[in-house]
Design an enzyme around this catalytic site. Structure first.
Site: not given
Length: 104
Positions: A61-63, A65, A90
């Site tokens: 995951m990241c901010r 995608g 997120i």
């Protein structure tokens, strides 16, 4: 590339499924908000492949995608086949699962 939605991730967590969650955001982003994933920034993902499981699903995951998708593309070139990109990152988690989480 395999993807997983935030709803599917929440169900995995609630069911106590055995998987690994990797957060590839930068330190300041992870400190601002995280959902308990192991922190390995994108810039170091190929250096730290020994920390990734190969025998169970790994959700990256990241901010939003995009960086997690980049990480998965790099890792798949190293032979990983058990990776799932968290669609929307997120930001989607905050919008759909936990509106109290701080986003930036």
């Amino acid at each position: 590339m395999n993807e997983i939605t935030v709803q599917e991730l929440k169900e995995k967590i609630d069911r106590g499924e055995d998987f690994q969650l990797i957060d590839v955001r930068e330190d300041f982003e992870y400190q601002t908000s995280n959902i308990g994933g192991q922190h390995i920034p994108l810039g170091g993902i190929l250096i730290e492949t020994d920390k990734l499981y190969t025998d169970k699903p790994v959700v990256v995951m990241c901010r939003s995608g995009k960086r997690s998708a980049a990480a998965i593309m790099q890792l798949e070139q190293q032979g990983f086949t058990n990776l799932y990109n968290l669609k929307g990152g997120i930001l989607a988690w905050q919008a759909e699962i936990d509106p109290s989480i701080q986003v930036y």
